[in-house]
Design an enzyme around this catalytic site. Structure first.
Site, PDB file in Angstrom:
ATOM      1  N   PRO A   1       0.812  -1.223   0.000  1.00 51.49           N
ATOM      2  CA  PRO A   1       0.000   0.000   0.000  1.00 51.49           C
ATOM      3  C   PRO A   1       0.845   1.272   0.000  1.00 51.49           C
ATOM      4  O   PRO A   1       1.689   1.470   0.873  1.00 51.49           O
ATOM      5  CB  PRO A   1      -0.780  -0.121   1.320  1.00 51.49           C
ATOM      6  CG  PRO A   1       0.127  -0.919   2.226  1.00 51.49           C
ATOM      7  CD  PRO A   1       0.870  -1.870   1.335  1.00 51.49           C
TER       8      PRO A   1
ATOM      9  N   ASP B   1      -2.103   2.993   2.356  1.00 52.35           N
ATOM     10  CA  ASP B   1      -1.575   3.213   3.697  1.00 52.35           C
ATOM     11  C   ASP B   1      -2.118   4.562   4.160  1.00 52.35           C
ATOM     12  O   ASP B   1      -1.769   5.600   3.590  1.00 52.35           O
ATOM     13  CB  ASP B   1      -0.039   3.233   3.642  1.00 52.35           C
ATOM     14  CG  ASP B   1       0.576   2.524   4.833  1.00 52.35           C
ATOM     15  OD1 ASP B   1      -0.110   2.406   5.851  1.00 52.35           O
ATOM     16  OD2 ASP B   1       1.730   2.094   4.730  1.00 52.35           O
TER      17      ASP B   1
ATOM     18  N   TRP C   1       4.123   0.729   9.812  1.00 50.11           N
ATOM     19  CA  TRP C   1       4.760  -0.442   9.213  1.00 50.11           C
ATOM     20  C   TRP C   1       4.163  -1.733   9.776  1.00 50.11           C
ATOM     21  O   TRP C   1       4.125  -2.759   9.098  1.00 50.11           O
ATOM     22  CB  TRP C   1       6.268  -0.413   9.451  1.00 50.11           C
ATOM     23  CG  TRP C   1       6.946   0.662   8.650  1.00 50.11           C
ATOM     24  CD1 TRP C   1       7.343   1.876   9.078  1.00 50.11           C
ATOM     25  CD2 TRP C   1       7.285   0.604   7.262  1.00 50.11           C
ATOM     26  NE1 TRP C   1       7.912   2.595   8.068  1.00 50.11           N
ATOM     27  CE2 TRP C   1       7.887   1.832   6.936  1.00 50.11           C
ATOM     28  CE3 TRP C   1       7.126  -0.360   6.270  1.00 50.11           C
ATOM     29  CZ2 TRP C   1       8.341   2.120   5.648  1.00 50.11           C
ATOM     30  CZ3 TRP C   1       7.589  -0.069   4.984  1.00 50.11           C
ATOM     31  CH2 TRP C   1       8.178   1.156   4.694  1.00 50.11           C
TER      32      TRP C   1
ATOM     33  N   GLN D   1      12.462  -1.479   0.040  1.00 53.09           N
ATOM     34  CA  GLN D   1      11.541  -2.152   0.953  1.00 53.09           C
ATOM     35  C   GLN D   1      12.162  -3.370   1.631  1.00 53.09           C
ATOM     36  O   GLN D   1      11.477  -4.069   2.390  1.00 53.09           O
ATOM     37  CB  GLN D   1      10.275  -2.569   0.211  1.00 53.09           C
ATOM     38  CG  GLN D   1       9.434  -1.394  -0.258  1.00 53.09           C
ATOM     39  CD  GLN D   1       8.981  -0.506   0.884  1.00 53.09           C
ATOM     40  OE1 GLN D   1       8.690  -0.973   1.979  1.00 53.09           O
ATOM     41  NE2 GLN D   1       8.942   0.796   0.646  1.00 53.09           N
TER      42      GLN D   1
ATOM     43  N   TRP E   1       8.685  -2.972   4.004  1.00 55.93           N
ATOM     44  CA  TRP E   1       7.533  -3.865   3.872  1.00 55.93           C
ATOM     45  C   TRP E   1       7.941  -5.339   3.768  1.00 55.93           C
ATOM     46  O   TRP E   1       7.321  -6.206   4.385  1.00 55.93           O
ATOM     47  CB  TRP E   1       6.712  -3.444   2.660  1.00 55.93           C
ATOM     48  CG  TRP E   1       5.381  -4.098   2.559  1.00 55.93           C
ATOM     49  CD1 TRP E   1       4.421  -4.149   3.518  1.00 55.93           C
ATOM     50  CD2 TRP E   1       4.868  -4.802   1.429  1.00 55.93           C
ATOM     51  NE1 TRP E   1       3.316  -4.834   3.051  1.00 55.93           N
ATOM     52  CE2 TRP E   1       3.564  -5.245   1.776  1.00 55.93           C
ATOM     53  CE3 TRP E   1       5.360  -5.087   0.162  1.00 55.93           C
ATOM     54  CZ2 TRP E   1       2.757  -5.961   0.894  1.00 55.93           C
ATOM     55  CZ3 TRP E   1       4.572  -5.791  -0.727  1.00 55.93           C
ATOM     56  CH2 TRP E   1       3.282  -6.233  -0.359  1.00 55.93           C
TER      57      TRP E   1
ATOM     58  N   LYS F   1      18.303  12.384  -7.272  1.00 58.27           N
ATOM     59  CA  LYS F   1      16.967  11.955  -6.883  1.00 58.27           C
ATOM     60  C   LYS F   1      15.940  12.835  -7.590  1.00 58.27           C
ATOM     61  O   LYS F   1      16.135  14.042  -7.717  1.00 58.27           O
ATOM     62  CB  LYS F   1      16.816  12.079  -5.364  1.00 58.27           C
ATOM     63  CG  LYS F   1      15.514  11.524  -4.824  1.00 58.27           C
ATOM     64  CD  LYS F   1      15.491  11.610  -3.299  1.00 58.27           C
ATOM     65  CE  LYS F   1      14.180  11.059  -2.742  1.00 58.27           C
ATOM     66  NZ  LYS F   1      14.135  11.143  -1.265  1.00 58.27           N
TER      67      LYS F   1
ATOM     68  N   LYS G   1      10.401  17.260  -7.206  1.00 58.89           N
ATOM     69  CA  LYS G   1       9.377  18.157  -7.731  1.00 58.89           C
ATOM     70  C   LYS G   1       9.869  19.597  -7.720  1.00 58.89           C
ATOM     71  O   LYS G   1       9.564  20.379  -8.610  1.00 58.89           O
ATOM     72  CB  LYS G   1       8.103  18.036  -6.892  1.00 58.89           C
ATOM     73  CG  LYS G   1       7.384  16.706  -7.032  1.00 58.89           C
ATOM     74  CD  LYS G   1       6.136  16.678  -6.161  1.00 58.89           C
ATOM     75  CE  LYS G   1       5.439  15.329  -6.244  1.00 58.89           C
ATOM     76  NZ  LYS G   1       4.254  15.268  -5.355  1.00 58.89           N
TER      77      LYS G   1
END
Length: 1289
Positions: A47, A86, A528, A564, A568, A601, A604
């Site tokens: 999620p 999430d 988490w 992850q 996750w 990276k 925006k």
């Protein structure tokens, strides 16, 4: 009925139509209904937070998930795909804190938990509709309507159930633990959260003195980069087994104790101190010292604080070897002081820092200051107290909060923990039961993390989250864990429908031990823990769908980014292992990160990447998908996203594929219209063709289906995509091109039908195989192709979309590996021959006498001979010779050093070794090709250190009337006889005429089925060639060429005047087109030469000198004299010849210079000479031509100058040029040659390949070394690159 396929296509526009078609038929839900009852393939979707729009990381992972689940569906499985969100935790709360100006817990309590959570609830789904639209438009099929959200009450109830199972197993405890702590978010972070965002920072670094109580003049010195922890100091730690010294500083007389190996921390040279004593660290154990501050001086009497203890974690690589201990601000500090009795688990915590990171009243001198701000004030105080020995700074990597981007501190916090450390071995065992792609992530990154797994703090002192379901008595001794809503109602008497804090915090449970009432603890779960519970909570397990869950657990497949591994992936495995003793998934794909094109990276704020939807609207979602899943990111490596990569997918894959599909449908329509033969494809009943190329493409396709099926079963998307892209090349650039006439019906109706059947079969098979990867384009093609399928009246299958079909199974009866091998060898010969033609600037239109294939493998030669017809046609040569005897043709191996690789290895020895490399014999190089190593001047060189090439001896290899050029791939050597004769040259001109007819048809936008008549008027010599090759021209154009005049009754479609090899040609097409004429301006014939007579090409002014730039290689200009004119389609009387290329390599001899001149002017076979002077008195000769560099040379058939050429003083190239560099090798490219004959884009790139030995590799040129200014050679005016510096990417 199949529709006519247009010549051009807008992939984004067609995708929009397919997207609407899917909506109209509810395609995804329909596919699920159609697959009901099939075996289940379970998939868990990790999620994301909906607080922002999807970025390329989401899109990459989502595309991988979509490809795999679509493949599973088309493989015969039922695949439920539910989107998840999430909704709790820091990402949401941090947004609210920023929006409302909330600084800490007091601000939340003032507004109330309910009001705070209401604000959080408002923004949870802020972008959910945008996510649905973007993800769906990018082709992903997933259920947004039947989603799961971690804020749903039924989801939260399952989390309670998970927690209670752990609690009942004795795996939950409350304790203090030093944890990474975000002072901006007022909450601890888990170890895997803190590891996500390290940054380089500069912190204060101070050395502080601690006088011994028994000898105050002897000072223990400790080093720290966190001065704010010094007020909480309770001990000093030394390594028990390392050497420490007592030294006296000569300048001040002060006596210090520190680690011997760390004397450099305090002194620059040995002359600055005297060693008074030396001893092991354990000697210092128990020594008491004077505290820095008096805030916690009572600890001296209470626990024996302010003394030296020992610990083996002390290192020799930094500091003084004496580590200051603040037990509640460092993990090692805590464990060491606990072991030595300075603190205990029962005592009150000494942690004078609040949740906002500010000092409390326990440290009155700095009360209210944020710890980082207090550093300078503490240092100032220590300096005033005489305790500061040295002050400096230290640059080091430090963890930052992944959400607020503020530095973390380490701080002891009360938390509820899940015991993980005791389960390390079981975690590792379960990890071994899973399959990861790529495997190294599982074994290295994830495995190492599991080996050091620590107890997991799952509670957070926050508000918007699933409440920890523990009700506790006031004394903390009586605890009740609730595992369901029903249990909560039973114990409290209240039924709730929402489990958030505002709805349950006030509920109490009567004490079973007579202690009044139990109240809920204030913490909520770490988000988490919630996402790690997703396999159970998304199904409301065990309260609903219990059997469905148990039948599909563990999941068959999950996929997320490599980051992850500590998120996750980890939490899934921990909870599954502790709950059920098995892993939560069977197969996992970990993708790499998607970065901006500069390697930074994506940001925006910086706007350093294009918007994903813009890419879809500009190039199509399929192009974006294919670019992402054919990238290093699928191998868990990082991808630098480049828009041109998406564009190239359209250009190099989709357009050729679409054109093949269009060609198929055009010729099916032609067959039915002209021959009255109905084309119907019966899948599974197709019989093998007798045509060799049909059998090859069918075999190649079935082998590919077999390979892709095998690799997809192994989740190897990174091997599948290159194979699928190669198929498009094999189909379009080989099968279609080599069978164009058959497909057009020139071999008869039966043969045409068989060719179209084979063509349809492979295209239809690959449409299904590619459907999971490029869902829009494949469905677009299928919607038309399905009308040609035989109808099964008994079948009730829904076949409206390609995505409702099953994947094809490989037909072993159609696989012939020996045919595939033979065709591959044929292709090698053809590709090598093309390179030779390109290098010699000999267009394929002009026939050549002979191609020779040389190999030591008799089977390879046998395969090549068996496909002679195709080789002769593709290379346009008269004869093919195969042999194992390269000596017969004077072929020898020669070697050149790789400047970039070898230069960096050998440095100063490079020049001497290079000379030896160039002198290696044929036998030495033959052995090198076999072994991969050769010793040169004591150095063992390998394949990457030098390039091996073939050279043809001018004496032995050039027989009577033969002139061979050579090229090889290391296994097969190809020689091409480039010596021309007049009949071949005339045939080449005839092919040019054919080409002009086809160009004119295309310019007029005529369809292949349009009936036309071609009228022409040509100069005398060209007219003779047209008449001589009239049958040859007719066989290709299908229209006879008629002489002017055009009858007045004819409808003129298009007319144009043109030049072919100094011949003039006027051409007019008449008839009734199915498309409108290209333009009215072209309706009447025009003549570029005015009177319609051939004129000699006048001399053009030389290319200008720009900023003094000259070629980086030696060159000469050449001038035709007398009546000598260029041939073979060339024009112009002036040219430039490069005497070497790259610089310092491949220097020309006089004979080679003559061959280059003949090639440039198209004079091969003509008896010409090259002279140094315009008087034609001094012929060019000698092995080296350095003395003529930069001059103009003169070309003539005689030694008499008729006076039309005078001596030239030009010192710069007459032709436009550009300099180029690759791997340190500098070279020059000619942008035209002769002057006035501009190169095509492909000819320019072929120059690059020939100069640098790149064979048929893809080449990109750039105007900058950092690869930002790639040159679009297909669209740029090549002459605009004159005098520019280019780089090969």
């Amino acid at each position: 009925m199949a529709k006519t396929v247009p010549d051009s296509i807008s992939f984004p526009d067609e995708e929009e139509k397919i997207y609407q078609f899917w909506k109209d038929i509810d395609a995804f839900q329909t596919s699920l209904k159609l697959s009901k009852g099939r075996p289940k393939y379970s998939f868990y979707d990790g999620p994301p937070f909906a607080t922002g729009l999807p970025h390329y990381g989401h899109i990459l992972a989502g595309t991988i998930k979509d490809v795999v689940t679509r493949w599973a569906h088309m493989s015969g499985f039922y695949v439920e795909r539910r989107f998840g969100w999430d909704c709790h935790g820091l990402p949401i709360e941090h947004e609210i804190d920023k929006a409302l100006g909330i600084k800490g817990p007091d601000d939340v309590l003032k507004m109330g938990v309910k009001a705070y959570n209401d604000e959080c609830r408002k923004i949870v789904s802020r972008y959910s509709s945008d996510w649905k639209e973007i993800i769906s438009r990018l082709g992903r099929w997933i259920d947004f309507d039947n989603d799961y959200k971690s804020m749903y009450p039924w989801y939260m109830e399952s989390i309670w159930w998970v927690f209670k199972q752990l609690y009942n197993k004795g795996l939950i405890y409350r304790g203090y633990k030093v944890m990474p702590f975000s002072t901006a978010c007022n909450t601890p972070l888990s170890n895997f959260e803190s590891g996500q965002n390290y940054k380089d920072v500069v912190d204060p670094a101070v050395i502080i003195s601690f006088p011994l109580e028994e000898d105050p003049k002897t000072l223990l010195v400790a080093w720290t980069t966190t001065p704010w922890t010094l007020p909480s100091n309770l001990a000093l730690c030394v390594h028990p087994d390392l050497d420490y010294v007592k030294v006296q500083e000569k300048s001040s007389g002060k006596v210090y104790i520190l680690m011997e190996a760390r004397l450099e921390a305090l002194f620059k040279t040995e002359d600055e101190y005297n060693i008074l004593d030396k001893f092991k660290g354990k000697t210092l154990d128990g020594m008491k010292y004077k505290p820095l501050f008096n805030y916690f001086s009572y600890m001296r009497e209470k626990t024996g604080a302010f003394r030296v203890v020992t610990g083996t974690y002390v290192t020799t690589d930094a500091g003084t070897g004496i580590v200051h201990q603040a037990p509640y601000f460092g993990e090692d500090d805590y464990s060491v002081t606990l072991a030595n009795g300075i603190i205990s688990k029962e005592m009150s915590v000494i942690c004078p820092v609040d949740a906002c990171g500010c000092f409390t009243e326990d440290v009155p001198d700095f009360k209210g200051m944020h710890v980082k701000d207090a550093d300078k004030h503490i240092i100032k105080r220590l300096k005033a107290d005489g305790r500061l020995v040295h002050e400096g700074t230290c640059k080091h990597s430090y963890p930052f909060c992944w959400r607020s981007e503020t530095p973390l501190i380490y701080k002891a916090v009360p938390s509820w923990f899940v015991r993980v450390e005791q389960a390390r071995e079981q975690l590792l065992e379960n990890n071994q039961k899973t399959y990861w792609v790529p495997d190294f992530v599982k074994e290295k990154r994830f495995g190492n993390w599991l080996r050091d797994a620590r107890d997991w703090a799952v509670s957070r002192n926050r508000y918007w989250g699933t409440p920890v379901p523990l009700w506790v008595s006031e004394d903390g001794q009586e605890v009740v864990c609730i595992g369901s809503v029903a249990e909560l109602k039973e114990l409290t008497g209240v039924e709730v429908t929402d489990l958030h804090r505002e709805n349950i915090d006030h509920l109490t449970i009567p004490s079973a031990q007579g202690k009044g009432v139990l109240r809920r603890v204030t913490e909520v779960f770490d988000c988490w823990f919630e996402s790690g519970s997703m396999p159970y909570a998304q199904s409301h397990y065990p309260f609903s769908s219990k059997k469905d869950f148990e039948d599909t657990f563990p999941a068959d497949f999950i996929a997320e980014g490599i980051d992850q591994t500590r998120g996750w992936f980890y939490t899934l495995l921990v909870l599954s292992t502790l709950l059920f003793g098995k892993p939560p998934f069977r197969n996992l794909v970990a993708n790499g990160l998607v970065l901006a094109s500069d390697g930074q990276k994506m940001s925006k704020r910086k706007k350093n990447y294009p918007d994903p939807l813009e890419m879809a609207h500009k190039y199509g979602a399929d192009a974006l998908r294919l670019y992402l899943i054919n990238s290093p990111a699928v191998r868990a490596e990082n991808l630098r996203f480049k828009e041109e990569g998406v564009r190239d997918v359209v250009k190099d894959v989709f357009l050729p594929w679409y054109n093949a599909y269009r060609f198929l449908m055009q010729n099916v329509e032609r067959l039915e219209r002209e021959e009255g033969s109905k084309f119907v494809y019966k899948e599974g009943k197709m019989e093998a063709s007798g045509n060799y190329m049909d059998r090859w493409i069918l075999s190649f396709t079935q082998s590919l289906v077999k390979f892709v099926t095998k690799e997809m079963a192994a989740y190897h998307l990174y091997t599948v995509m290159p194979a699928l892209v190669k198929f498009v090349d094999q189909l379009t650039n080989w099968y279609v091109r080599m069978n164009r006439r058959r497909l057009k019906g020139e071999g008869g109706v039966a043969d045409c039908h068989k060719a179209l059947e084979s063509f349809y079969s492979v295209l239809f098979s690959m449409t299904k195989v590619m459907a999971p990867f490029t869902p829009f384009l494949t469905d677009l093609m299928y919607q038309n192709m399905r009308h040609l399928l035989a109808k099964d009246e008994t079948s009730k299958d829904d076949t409206r979309s390609v995505h409702f079909l099953m994947l094809p199974k490989a037909r072993e009866d159609l696989i012939h590996t020996e045919i595939e091998s033979a065709v591959s060898r044929m292709q090698t010969v053809i590709e090598l021959g093309r390179v030779i033609r390109d290098r010699a600037t000999l267009p394929v239109k002009y026939p050549l006498k002979e191609v020779v294939a040389i190999s030591n493998d008799p089977k390879a030669l046998e395969d090549i001979c068996s496909l002679e017809t195709y080789i002769l046609e593709e290379l346009n040569v008269r004869t093919l010779t195969t042999t194992t005897d390269k000596e017969k043709y004077g072929v020898q191996l020669k070697a050149e050093p790789d400047h970039k690789v070898l230069g960096s290895k050998l440095k100063g020895e490079f020049k001497a070794v290079s000379e030896e490399i160039r002198g290696l014999s044929d036998s030495q190089l033959t052995a090198f090709l076999q072994t991969g190593t050769v010793k040169v001047k004591g150095y063992d060189l390998e394949t990457e250190d030098l390039r091996v090439m073939f050279s043809v001896s001018e004496k032995k290899g050039q027989g009577e009337g033969h002139q061979y050029e050579a090229h090889s791939d290391g296994k097969v050597l190809v020689l091409l006889d480039v010596s021309p004769d007049q009949s071949m040259l005339d045939e080449g001109v005839a092919r040019e005429v054919i080409n002009r007819v086809q160009r004119l048809r295309k310019k007029a936008k005529l369809q292949p089925s349009d009936e036309i008549t071609v009228y022409y008027k040509a100069s005398e010599d060209l007219g003779h060639i047209i008449r001589e090759f009239s049958d040859f021209i007719l066989a290709t154009t299908k229209q006879p060429l008629k002489l002017y005049p055009v009858p007045p009754s004819e409808n003129v479609i298009i007319a144009e005047a043109m030049t072919i090899k100094n011949h003039t040609l006027d051409m007019t097409l008449t008839g009734t087109p199915s498309a409108p004429p290209a333009s009215t301006a072209a309706a009447q014939p025009t003549s570029k030469s005015g009177a319609g007579k051939a004129k000699s090409t006048p001399s053009l002014s030389p290319a200008p000198v720009v900023n003094g730039v000259q070629p980086c290689v030696k060159f000469v200009n050449v001038q035709l004299c007398g009546d000598l004119t260029a041939g073979e389609g060339r024009t112009g009387t002036q040219a430039t010849v490069l005497l070497e290329n790259p610089a310092g390599q491949h220097g020309l001899s006089a004979d080679q210079l003559l061959a280059q001149v003949q090639s440039a002017f198209g004079l091969r076979g003509r008896n010409v000479q090259v002279f140094e002077d315009a008087k034609l008195s001094k012929a060019v000769g000698g092995a080296k031509l350095g003395n003529v560099a930069g001059k103009t040379l003169y070309v003539s058939t005689s030694t008499t100058n008729d006076g039309n050429v005078t001596e030239s003083s030009l010192k710069s190239p007459v032709c436009h040029f550009a300099n180029v560099e690759s791997g340190g090798k500098k070279a020059t490219l000619l942008l035209e040659n002769p002057r006035g004959c501009t190169c095509s884009a492909s000819e320019l790139l072929d120059q690059v390949r020939a100069v640098y030995g790149l064979n048929s590799k893809a080449v990109v040129l750039s105007q900058s070394e950092d690869k930002k200014d790639a040159v679009k050679v297909d669209s740029v005016d090549l002459l605009s690159l004159h005098s520019k510096q280019l780089y090969v990417l």
